[in-house]
Design an enzyme around this catalytic site. Sequence first.
Site, PDB file in Angstrom:
ATOM      1  N   ASP A 151      -5.862  15.463 -47.993  1.00 36.27           N
ATOM      2  CA  ASP A 151      -5.857  15.658 -49.456  1.00 36.27           C
ATOM      3  C   ASP A 151      -6.950  14.832 -50.137  1.00 36.27           C
ATOM      4  O   ASP A 151      -7.206  15.007 -51.324  1.00 36.27           O
ATOM      5  CB  ASP A 151      -4.470  15.349 -50.066  1.00 36.27           C
ATOM      6  N   HIS A 152      -7.635  13.955 -49.363  1.00 35.14           N
ATOM      7  CA  HIS A 152      -8.707  13.133 -49.951  1.00 35.14           C
ATOM      8  C   HIS A 152     -10.106  13.548 -49.492  1.00 35.14           C
ATOM      9  O   HIS A 152     -11.098  13.117 -50.059  1.00 35.14           O
ATOM     10  CB  HIS A 152      -8.473  11.647 -49.630  1.00 35.14           C
ATOM     11  N   HIS A 187      -2.637  10.429 -58.383  1.00 37.70           N
ATOM     12  CA  HIS A 187      -2.008  10.829 -57.115  1.00 37.70           C
ATOM     13  C   HIS A 187      -0.517  11.040 -57.398  1.00 37.70           C
ATOM     14  O   HIS A 187       0.371  10.542 -56.709  1.00 37.70           O
ATOM     15  CB  HIS A 187      -2.208   9.739 -56.058  1.00 37.70           C
ATOM     16  N   ASP A 210      -4.609   5.466 -51.611  1.00 41.75           N
ATOM     17  CA  ASP A 210      -3.178   5.592 -51.284  1.00 41.75           C
ATOM     18  C   ASP A 210      -2.694   4.279 -50.689  1.00 41.75           C
ATOM     19  O   ASP A 210      -3.283   3.764 -49.733  1.00 41.75           O
ATOM     20  CB  ASP A 210      -2.972   6.705 -50.249  1.00 41.75           C
ATOM     21  N   HIS A 233      -1.632   1.507 -46.216  1.00 45.15           N
ATOM     22  CA  HIS A 233      -1.196   2.910 -46.206  1.00 45.15           C
ATOM     23  C   HIS A 233      -0.805   3.280 -44.769  1.00 45.15           C
ATOM     24  O   HIS A 233      -1.042   4.380 -44.303  1.00 45.15           O
ATOM     25  CB  HIS A 233      -2.356   3.778 -46.716  1.00 45.15           C
ATOM     26  N   HIS A 250      -9.660   6.992 -47.638  1.00 46.93           N
ATOM     27  CA  HIS A 250      -9.135   7.154 -46.280  1.00 46.93           C
ATOM     28  C   HIS A 250      -9.275   8.628 -45.932  1.00 46.93           C
ATOM     29  O   HIS A 250      -9.807   9.399 -46.738  1.00 46.93           O
ATOM     30  CB  HIS A 250      -7.684   6.658 -46.173  1.00 46.93           C
TER      31      HIS A 250
HETATM   32 ZN   LIG Z   1      -3.048  11.147 -50.630  1.00 44.90          ZN
HETATM   33 ZN   LIG Z   2      -2.980   9.262 -47.871  1.00 51.20          ZN
END
Ligand SMILES: [Zn+2]
Ligand SMILES: [Zn+2]
Length: 504
Positions: free
Chosen positions: A261-262, A454, A379, A356, A257
């Site tokens: 942070d990804h 994570h 996530d 998510h 996604h």
């Molecule tokens: Zn994340």
């Molecule tokens: Zn996320």
Amino acid sequence: MISKRRMHMLETALRILAGLVGLFFLVLGIGFLTLPEVLATGFFVEPARAVGINAIRGDFGALFLGMSFFCLLGAVTIHRRLLVVPIVFLTLVVTGRLTGLLVDDLPVVVADSIVIEFSFLIILVLAVVTFSAKKDPVKADLTVKAFFSSRILLGFAVLVLIVAGIFMSQKKIGMALVNVIARQFAQLDVVGDLPDGLHVGLCGSGAPLTDAKRVCPCLFVIAGKSLYVVDTGPGSTRKLELMKLQPGNIKAVLLTHFHSDHIGELGELMLKRWAGGSRQDPLEVFGPPGVETVVRGFNLAYSLDSGYRVAHHGPRTVPPSGAGGVAKPFDFAAGKEAVVIIDADGLKVTAFRVDHRPVAPAVGYRFDYEGRSLVISGDTLPSESLRRQAAGVDLLMHEALQPTVVRTLSRLNQASGRANIANITEDILSYHTFPEEAARIAAAAGAQHLLLYHVIPPLPVSILNKTFMGDAKKFFNGPITIGVDGLLFSMPAGNKKILKKWLL
Ligand SMILES: [Zn+2]
Ligand SMILES: [Zn+2]
């Protein structure tokens, strides 16, 4: 001349002090044996993963317990000469510290340690000398002389010369090491060294909250000789290279996604793959709808830079056609929860929906290769589609958040007036999975091994791992590993083994 009574009082006082030094070492020794990471922080020592913790536990524990043993024995019994053992160690410790002061560009804080250790040394030396003096002044004189005998002084001088010689030759030693290190790097090829099978490494096992052991999410998957990367969290490209992987070999990136942070390091990874591998094809970036926007954005942001690179290194080294990435969006057919996005060279990659919200779509991935399988959650809240897609999987890599600790952090932030951080910390509870829930999913899916990644919140010392895990082990009989950067799981083709290895 000191009176006999005074000598006795002085001797007793020094004996008590030597005993206290022994007790202090005892506390430190027990501390290093039981809480090595916590004690190491106080000594400015940073362990490199479990092996480093083990070395600190063993070596530091032994040093302090050993010194404590001889200090206490020397103070409690009449065999005061046993104090010579910690005296020898403390002399070497102080010598090492002083040498460091000269060559290591140290902060003043180290001076405190030197003063303390030097004081201990003086106490122990005086304890031995006064004891001997009380018993027999002539013998005491001999004891003092023994400390400064020509052989001991000669040995010490030789040690100083050797150390000085090494320091004088630092440039030459460094140059010799450059050659060794460069040769090692040139020969390393993690992908080539692995047996045929499915392998997955953690180039980022953390989340946005800063964790010294974990950067933002990034996993690399090796199926046979093909290298894929799932998510490119900030800090992960460097981790990938430190794990001796060549970005130039990456076949494609798969995004779960588009939270920052990804995706934060997609630009760096595309650049490294292109420049490092002289690639003529842009990097394929798979993802649910929206991936086009992300790739277009990074391409645009890096367009000036790629121009400079071509101008500087020339098109043969950095072919312009290979710069940046190309989006490979996929979507789910109506009513479907999964779609096969790669089916080549024996590898099948299936993307599936996870939950998510409000981030949608968000996906997880299943990798199947030569009878071995791996599921990466991305996530998500506990997700039924993930449980179905993870049926019978060898390794389930599931995100995890520890709610009790996160709630505590939120309260602490609220109390210290950081309401915005407190709110964000509270909000993340609503779209992640707790370790116990991940364990239940792993059990329901019949996974062989559960890896939690994570990781939220940060776990700076591994003694927190048990707190993080909560009651997860009650719900899943198989092994559960808490992910940390540098870890590699290998699943060789043709058997059911799952092997763990460290690449950092
Ligand atoms: Zn994340
Ligand atoms: Zn996320």
